[in-house]
Design a protein around this motif. Structure first.
Motif, PDB file in Angstrom:
ATOM      1  N   ALA A   1      -0.691   7.148   3.658  1.00 28.51           N
ATOM      2  CA  ALA A   1      -2.107   6.799   3.488  1.00 28.51           C
ATOM      3  C   ALA A   1      -2.257   5.449   2.801  1.00 28.51           C
ATOM      4  O   ALA A   1      -3.104   4.634   3.186  1.00 28.51           O
ATOM      5  CB  ALA A   1      -2.816   7.888   2.679  1.00 28.51           C
ATOM      6  N   GLY A   2      -1.419   5.180   1.813  1.00 25.76           N
ATOM      7  CA  GLY A   2      -1.462   3.883   1.145  1.00 25.76           C
ATOM      8  C   GLY A   2      -1.089   2.751   2.080  1.00 25.76           C
ATOM      9  O   GLY A   2      -1.720   1.696   2.084  1.00 25.76           O
ATOM     10  N   GLY A   3      -0.068   2.950   2.910  1.00 20.91           N
ATOM     11  CA  GLY A   3       0.354   1.923   3.863  1.00 20.91           C
ATOM     12  C   GLY A   3      -0.708   1.634   4.902  1.00 20.91           C
ATOM     13  O   GLY A   3      -1.010   0.478   5.201  1.00 20.91           O
ATOM     14  N   VAL A   4      -1.285   2.691   5.453  1.00 19.94           N
ATOM     15  CA  VAL A   4      -2.333   2.517   6.468  1.00 19.94           C
ATOM     16  C   VAL A   4      -3.549   1.831   5.858  1.00 19.94           C
ATOM     17  O   VAL A   4      -4.151   0.939   6.473  1.00 19.94           O
ATOM     18  CB  VAL A   4      -2.706   3.880   7.101  1.00 19.94           C
ATOM     19  N   THR A   5      -3.896   2.195   4.638  1.00 18.36           N
ATOM     20  CA  THR A   5      -5.031   1.568   3.965  1.00 18.36           C
ATOM     21  C   THR A   5      -4.754   0.085   3.718  1.00 18.36           C
ATOM     22  O   THR A   5      -5.627  -0.761   3.937  1.00 18.36           O
ATOM     23  CB  THR A   5      -5.334   2.283   2.631  1.00 18.36           C
ATOM     24  N   GLY A   6      -3.537  -0.229   3.289  1.00 17.47           N
ATOM     25  CA  GLY A   6      -3.181  -1.634   3.057  1.00 17.47           C
ATOM     26  C   GLY A   6      -3.278  -2.460   4.327  1.00 17.47           C
ATOM     27  O   GLY A   6      -3.820  -3.567   4.328  1.00 17.47           O
ATOM     28  N   VAL A   7      -2.771  -1.940   5.429  1.00 15.42           N
ATOM     29  CA  VAL A   7      -2.848  -2.658   6.711  1.00 15.42           C
ATOM     30  C   VAL A   7      -4.303  -2.818   7.144  1.00 15.42           C
ATOM     31  O   VAL A   7      -4.719  -3.894   7.595  1.00 15.42           O
ATOM     32  CB  VAL A   7      -2.028  -1.930   7.796  1.00 15.42           C
ATOM     33  N   ALA A   8      -5.110  -1.763   6.998  1.00 17.81           N
ATOM     34  CA  ALA A   8      -6.517  -1.830   7.400  1.00 17.81           C
ATOM     35  C   ALA A   8      -7.274  -2.874   6.581  1.00 17.81           C
ATOM     36  O   ALA A   8      -8.078  -3.654   7.136  1.00 17.81           O
ATOM     37  CB  ALA A   8      -7.172  -0.455   7.256  1.00 17.81           C
ATOM     38  N   VAL A   9      -7.023  -2.925   5.297  1.00 20.48           N
ATOM     39  CA  VAL A   9      -7.689  -3.922   4.451  1.00 20.48           C
ATOM     40  C   VAL A   9      -7.267  -5.334   4.861  1.00 20.48           C
ATOM     41  O   VAL A   9      -8.100  -6.238   4.990  1.00 20.48           O
ATOM     42  CB  VAL A   9      -7.393  -3.655   2.955  1.00 20.48           C
ATOM     43  N   ALA A  10      -5.978  -5.537   5.085  1.00 21.37           N
ATOM     44  CA  ALA A  10      -5.488  -6.862   5.477  1.00 21.37           C
ATOM     45  C   ALA A  10      -6.073  -7.296   6.815  1.00 21.37           C
ATOM     46  O   ALA A  10      -6.500  -8.443   6.975  1.00 21.37           O
ATOM     47  CB  ALA A  10      -3.966  -6.868   5.539  1.00 21.37           C
TER      48      ALA A  10
ATOM     49  N   GLY B   1       0.817  -1.211   0.000  1.00 23.57           N
ATOM     50  CA  GLY B   1       0.000   0.000   0.000  1.00 23.57           C
ATOM     51  C   GLY B   1       0.851   1.262   0.000  1.00 23.57           C
ATOM     52  O   GLY B   1       0.537   2.242  -0.685  1.00 23.57           O
ATOM     53  N   ALA B   2       1.950   1.241   0.758  1.00 26.73           N
ATOM     54  CA  ALA B   2       2.843   2.406   0.787  1.00 26.73           C
ATOM     55  C   ALA B   2       3.505   2.609  -0.574  1.00 26.73           C
ATOM     56  O   ALA B   2       3.621   3.745  -1.055  1.00 26.73           O
ATOM     57  CB  ALA B   2       3.907   2.233   1.868  1.00 26.73           C
ATOM     58  N   ALA B   3       3.921   1.500  -1.199  1.00 26.79           N
ATOM     59  CA  ALA B   3       4.528   1.614  -2.534  1.00 26.79           C
ATOM     60  C   ALA B   3       3.516   2.140  -3.545  1.00 26.79           C
ATOM     61  O   ALA B   3       3.834   3.006  -4.371  1.00 26.79           O
ATOM     62  CB  ALA B   3       5.074   0.259  -2.976  1.00 26.79           C
ATOM     63  N   LEU B   4       2.270   1.643  -3.471  1.00 26.89           N
ATOM     64  CA  LEU B   4       1.223   2.115  -4.388  1.00 26.89           C
ATOM     65  C   LEU B   4       0.910   3.589  -4.129  1.00 26.89           C
ATOM     66  O   LEU B   4       0.761   4.380  -5.068  1.00 26.89           O
ATOM     67  CB  LEU B   4      -0.035   1.266  -4.245  1.00 26.89           C
ATOM     68  N   GLY B   5       0.831   3.981  -2.863  1.00 24.46           N
ATOM     69  CA  GLY B   5       0.583   5.382  -2.525  1.00 24.46           C
ATOM     70  C   GLY B   5       1.699   6.282  -3.021  1.00 24.46           C
ATOM     71  O   GLY B   5       1.445   7.380  -3.530  1.00 24.46           O
ATOM     72  N   HIS B   6       2.933   5.834  -2.883  1.00 26.27           N
ATOM     73  CA  HIS B   6       4.073   6.604  -3.384  1.00 26.27           C
ATOM     74  C   HIS B   6       4.012   6.727  -4.902  1.00 26.27           C
ATOM     75  O   HIS B   6       4.241   7.810  -5.466  1.00 26.27           O
ATOM     76  CB  HIS B   6       5.379   5.948  -2.944  1.00 26.27           C
ATOM     77  N   TYR B   7       3.705   5.627  -5.569  1.00 31.09           N
ATOM     78  CA  TYR B   7       3.602   5.643  -7.028  1.00 31.09           C
ATOM     79  C   TYR B   7       2.504   6.606  -7.490  1.00 31.09           C
ATOM     80  O   TYR B   7       2.717   7.425  -8.383  1.00 31.09           O
ATOM     81  CB  TYR B   7       3.334   4.235  -7.557  1.00 31.09           C
ATOM     82  N   LEU B   8       1.331   6.494  -6.857  1.00 34.89           N
ATOM     83  CA  LEU B   8       0.222   7.380  -7.242  1.00 34.89           C
ATOM     84  C   LEU B   8       0.549   8.841  -6.933  1.00 34.89           C
ATOM     85  O   LEU B   8       0.168   9.743  -7.684  1.00 34.89           O
ATOM     86  CB  LEU B   8      -1.071   6.960  -6.549  1.00 34.89           C
TER      87      LEU B   8
END
Length: 165
Positions: A116-125, A92-99
């Motif tokens: 935000a991408g990292g936190v979202t990834g952890v929350a989804v998991a 999620g962090a990598a995707l957020g950085h890319y976006l």
């Protein structure tokens, strides 16, 4: 088999009520010189857990016992509860950085997008992990055997007696 020592606090028919207390780390961790598990153990201060297990070993109230959990199930739970959220957070962090890079963010805005991408990834998991089937865990923990009483006396039915494996 992963083993944990507990204390039988009651027997009802064919089942035994067993209290398993918080486990401490190894002596090095407890003294702050190991991997750090002792520090986290002191911070979290787990409360004892009460289990109702089939009394195949013929234990009585006050007996110190070992209960067990299969290694395969333990590793599966560790992967689902730790590894999956870690990998999802990194992805999620990598995707957020890319976006954020695509959106031409820079500096703190790019860092916030990655966060935000990292936190979202952890929350989804964690959301997906919380929807697992608890029925598959029933019967996974088993009463293994009575503890050999080398130092005399049984454990107190209110608290598990500390001991060595």
């Amino acid at each position: 088999m992963i083993e944990q020592q507990g204390c039988v606090i009651g027997v009802d028919g064919g089942t035994a009520r067993i209290r398993v207390g918080p486990a401490s780390g190894c002596p090095a961790c407890d003294s702050g010189q190991g991997c750090g598990a002792g520090v986290f153990g002191r911070l979290l201060r787990r409360r004892p857990v009460e289990l109702r297990l089939e009394n195949g070993a013929g234990v009585e109230a006050g007996d110190a016992v070992f209960v067990g959990l299969p290694e395969r199930l333990f590793l599966s739970l560790v992967a689902r509860l730790y590894l999956l959220p870690l990998l999802a957070g990194l992805a999620g962090a990598a995707l957020g950085h890319y976006l954020g890079t695509v959106a031409d963010f820079s500096g703190a805005r790019l860092d916030l997008a990655a966060l935000a991408g990292g936190v979202t990834g952890v929350a989804v998991a964690l959301g997906l992990t919380g929807r697992s089937n608890p029925a598959r865990l029933r019967g996974a923990v088993t009463l293994l055997r009575r503890v050999e009483q080398h130092s005399g006396g049984a454990c107190q039915p209110g608290e598990p007696r500390p001991g060595r494996y």
